[in-house]
Design a protein around this motif. Structure first.
Motif, PDB file in Angstrom:
ATOM      1  N   ARG A 142      -4.293   0.585  -9.622  1.00  0.00           N
ATOM      2  CA  ARG A 142      -5.227   0.219  -8.564  1.00  0.00           C
ATOM      3  C   ARG A 142      -4.632  -0.823  -7.628  1.00  0.00           C
ATOM      4  O   ARG A 142      -3.868  -1.694  -8.042  1.00  0.00           O
ATOM      5  CB  ARG A 142      -6.505  -0.377  -9.174  1.00  0.00           C
ATOM      6  CG  ARG A 142      -7.309   0.604  -9.993  1.00  0.00           C
ATOM      7  CD  ARG A 142      -7.910   1.657  -9.109  1.00  0.00           C
ATOM      8  NE  ARG A 142      -9.081   2.256  -9.728  1.00  0.00           N
ATOM      9  CZ  ARG A 142      -9.783   3.233  -9.165  1.00  0.00           C
ATOM     10  NH1 ARG A 142      -9.445   3.693  -7.981  1.00  0.00           N
ATOM     11  NH2 ARG A 142     -10.822   3.735  -9.772  1.00  0.00           N
ATOM     12  N   LEU A 143      -5.021  -0.707  -6.386  1.00  0.00           N
ATOM     13  CA  LEU A 143      -4.674  -1.724  -5.385  1.00  0.00           C
ATOM     14  C   LEU A 143      -5.983  -2.209  -4.779  1.00  0.00           C
ATOM     15  O   LEU A 143      -6.818  -1.396  -4.360  1.00  0.00           O
ATOM     16  CB  LEU A 143      -3.790  -1.105  -4.302  1.00  0.00           C
ATOM     17  CG  LEU A 143      -3.497  -1.973  -3.071  1.00  0.00           C
ATOM     18  CD1 LEU A 143      -2.639  -3.177  -3.437  1.00  0.00           C
ATOM     19  CD2 LEU A 143      -2.803  -1.159  -1.981  1.00  0.00           C
ATOM     20  N   THR A 144      -6.200  -3.519  -4.787  1.00  0.00           N
ATOM     21  CA  THR A 144      -7.394  -4.049  -4.114  1.00  0.00           C
ATOM     22  C   THR A 144      -6.981  -5.212  -3.230  1.00  0.00           C
ATOM     23  O   THR A 144      -5.878  -5.766  -3.367  1.00  0.00           O
ATOM     24  CB  THR A 144      -8.455  -4.550  -5.120  1.00  0.00           C
ATOM     25  OG1 THR A 144      -7.875  -5.592  -5.900  1.00  0.00           O
ATOM     26  CG2 THR A 144      -8.954  -3.439  -6.019  1.00  0.00           C
ATOM     27  N   TRP A 145      -7.880  -5.556  -2.344  1.00  0.00           N
ATOM     28  CA  TRP A 145      -7.663  -6.703  -1.468  1.00  0.00           C
ATOM     29  C   TRP A 145      -8.827  -7.665  -1.669  1.00  0.00           C
ATOM     30  O   TRP A 145      -9.981  -7.325  -1.353  1.00  0.00           O
ATOM     31  CB  TRP A 145      -7.573  -6.219  -0.007  1.00  0.00           C
ATOM     32  CG  TRP A 145      -6.285  -5.500   0.263  1.00  0.00           C
ATOM     33  CD1 TRP A 145      -5.090  -5.748  -0.341  1.00  0.00           C
ATOM     34  CD2 TRP A 145      -6.048  -4.429   1.186  1.00  0.00           C
ATOM     35  NE1 TRP A 145      -4.121  -4.900   0.153  1.00  0.00           N
ATOM     36  CE2 TRP A 145      -4.685  -4.089   1.094  1.00  0.00           C
ATOM     37  CE3 TRP A 145      -6.838  -3.745   2.091  1.00  0.00           C
ATOM     38  CZ2 TRP A 145      -4.096  -3.087   1.876  1.00  0.00           C
ATOM     39  CZ3 TRP A 145      -6.263  -2.747   2.861  1.00  0.00           C
ATOM     40  CH2 TRP A 145      -4.906  -2.418   2.750  1.00  0.00           C
ATOM     41  N   ARG A 163       0.841  -1.212   0.000  1.00  0.00           N
ATOM     42  CA  ARG A 163       0.000   0.000   0.000  1.00  0.00           C
ATOM     43  C   ARG A 163       0.868   1.252   0.000  1.00  0.00           C
ATOM     44  O   ARG A 163       0.586   2.213  -0.706  1.00  0.00           O
ATOM     45  CB  ARG A 163      -0.921  -0.012   1.220  1.00  0.00           C
ATOM     46  CG  ARG A 163      -1.846   1.183   1.274  1.00  0.00           C
ATOM     47  CD  ARG A 163      -2.904   1.031   2.350  1.00  0.00           C
ATOM     48  NE  ARG A 163      -2.304   0.771   3.660  1.00  0.00           N
ATOM     49  CZ  ARG A 163      -2.995   0.413   4.742  1.00  0.00           C
ATOM     50  NH1 ARG A 163      -4.304   0.266   4.668  1.00  0.00           N
ATOM     51  NH2 ARG A 163      -2.386   0.184   5.887  1.00  0.00           N
TER      52      ARG A 163
END
Lengths: 379, 140
Positions: free
Chosen positions: B103-106, B82
């Motif tokens: 984009r960063l997703t979990w 992150r």
């Protein structure tokens, strides 16, 4: 409470007073050596030099506008392991900030080091300085510091402060153990010497200097200087951002780059022991170049120019102290300091971090918290 | 614009999002083929270089996806990722990159349905942004 003392001048000789002060420091039994900007005997150029013989301090030139390299790198070498001797380093504020970053990256130690920092009068670019200095370096430096300290400005003989210095909003040595004050001080009569840490106070206490108060005009003089610098800096940021606000423009901005990597060598905070761009990761297969060329009909060689600069920004922008040595080192006069600083300003603000401000703040990429930056996560 | 098919380079962690992608596949859920998956052991190993190189080579979007907070197989790799994404967004924004392209997703291992939804959404978003200029113009 900051301990404030003064050193009196003889015959208005500021350089002489500073040399005398350095000699008094070096003659202390516990001090093994002092690192100062020093005029080389064979040429009037100023380089950081480690001195053990007090007589040699007659060539010390801490007010010269020559700033050939950022001393933080050298101090890092001197301190990375125990040396069985205490060293005093005379550094510019941006050099101290860079060294603070290196200490946090475990590439330097403060244990056997006392930092003396001077109010920075600024510096000329290397090319300008070498051309300007002439045969009488003593007179050149005197002319320079008198012009700056009397307020008539550093522009002289067709040269001026480097743009990095004009945009520097941190001209005082806040991170030093002992700070020497020049702005807003009656430098025809004396200079101000302040202990800022217990280490500094310990050493300063042994020198028997006269205690004094900070002159009332100093704060005001500094505020005025810093306001001018910030105005210049913000205008520089605006121009640089406008010139690089898409990838095509960034390509134009860096079009004269020849991948020499001098900016990385000169950078005091480019911290990798071995840069990935000189490893075999970038020894591409000959066939790869042909494939790249085929894809768009042309590929510039050497490749990876933007890739290099963007990666370097990812590595060093949170540690950039704005010393401007990247621009100094560029053989093709790219405006690198402007580019790197404008990005660094963004990234440091993004993490609430200021490079070189404190040894206690961890570098942004070396820590994390569980709940932070919610805007970064999610679609 | 409508016939523009974006290329989205995706770095998925082996333990959560990649497993979710597997689950989506075995559940016969469909998602756009624009997503080009690179499996990594942890999002904490996604070097900023991978993202920069992807964009310079003409990727229209880059997606990094790992485990939910607290679920990281290596305890805290996703938190490190992150910070790196935050850094990259700050750097790339100066050069006119729309932040939506990175984009960063979990996505947890059991979230096959959510995985397919997010892939569809990301693809639609990148389609509406149009191609990355690096693909169109000669960059050095």
């Amino acid at each position: 409470m900051v301990k404030t003392t003064q050193v009196d001048l003889k015959d208005q000789d500021l350089l002489g007073a500073l040399r005398g002060f350095f000699k008094a420091v070096l003659e202390r039994e516990e001090i093994s050596a002092i690192l100062v900007p020093w005029r080389l005997p064979m040429k009037n150029t100023v380089m950081p030099t480690l001195i053990t013989d007090p007589q040699q301090l007659d060539r010390a030139d801490p007010l010269s506008p020559g700033f050939a390299i950022n001393t933080a790198r050298v101090v890092s070498r001197l301190t990375r392991r125990a040396s069985a001797g205490k060293v005093v380093a005379v550094m510019r504020p941006c050099e101290i900030r860079a060294f603070v970053e290196l200490v946090k990256l475990r590439q330097g130690r403060t244990e056997e080091l006392v930092i003396i920092g001077l109010d920075c009068l600024g510096a000329f670019g290397n090319r300008d300085y070498f051309r300007w200095v002439g045969d009488d370096a003593e007179a050149s430096t005197q002319k320079f510091y008198r012009a700056v300290l009397t307020g008539s400005g550093a522009a002289m003989d067709g040269v001026d402060l480097s743009r990095a210095c004009k945009a520097c909003e941190l001209p005082t040595a806040d991170g030093a153990d002992i700070a020497v004050g020049l702005y807003g001080v009656d430098t025809a009569q004396h200079l101000l010497v302040q202990a800022r840490t217990p280490e500094g106070e310990n050493l300063l206490g042994k020198l028997g200097l006269v205690e004094t108060q900070e002159p009332p005009g100093r704060m005001k003089a500094l505020e005025k200087l810093v306001a001018e610098r910030i105005a210049f800096r913000d205008e520089m940021f605006n121009q640089t951002r406008a010139a690089t606000d898409n990838m095509e423009k960034l390509g134009t901005y860096l079009a004269n780059c020849v991948n020499c990597y001098n900016c990385r060598v000169a950078c005091p905070v480019c911290y990798c022991r071995e840069c990935v761009f000189v490893t075999d990761v970038f020894d591409h297969e000959p066939a790869q170049y042909l494939r790249w060329a085929e894809r768009k009909g042309a590929v510039k060689l050497p490749t990876d120019t933007l890739f290099y600069h963007l990666t370097r920004l990812a590595h060093m922008s949170t540690a950039c102290v704005g010393c401007g040595q990247c621009s100094n080192a560029c053989p093709n006069d790219l405006s690198l300091m402007e580019l790197f600083r404008s990005v660094a300003h963004r990234t440091q603000a993004g993490f609430g971090y200021a490079a070189g401000r404190s040894l206690d703040e961890k570098p942004p990429l070396s820590e994390f918290r569980e709940n932070e930056f919610p805007e970064v996560v999610g679609i | 614009m409508n016939d523009f098919e974006p290329t989205i380079v995706a770095f998925f962690c082996n333990w959560c999002t990649y497993t979710a992608a597997d689950l989506a596949g075995t559940s016969r859920l469909s998602y756009p083929s624009n997503i080009k998956i690179v499996r990594v052991m942890c999002t904490g190993m996604v070097d900023p270089k991978y993202v920069i190189k992807s964009f310079l080579e003409g990727a229209d979007g880059v997606l990094i996806s790992g485990c939910n907070p607290g679920d990281c197989h290596y305890i805290n790799g996703n938190f490190k990722a992150r910070r790196r994404i935050k850094l990259l967004k700050e750097i790339l924004a100066q050069f006119g990159f729309q932040p939506e392209r990175l984009r960063l997703t979990w996505i947890g291992a059991s979230d096959g349905i959510r995985f397919a939804e997010i892939m569809r959404e990301m693809t639609a978003q990148i389609k509406s942004l149009g191609p990355n200029e690096g693909r169109l113009k000669m960059v050095i």
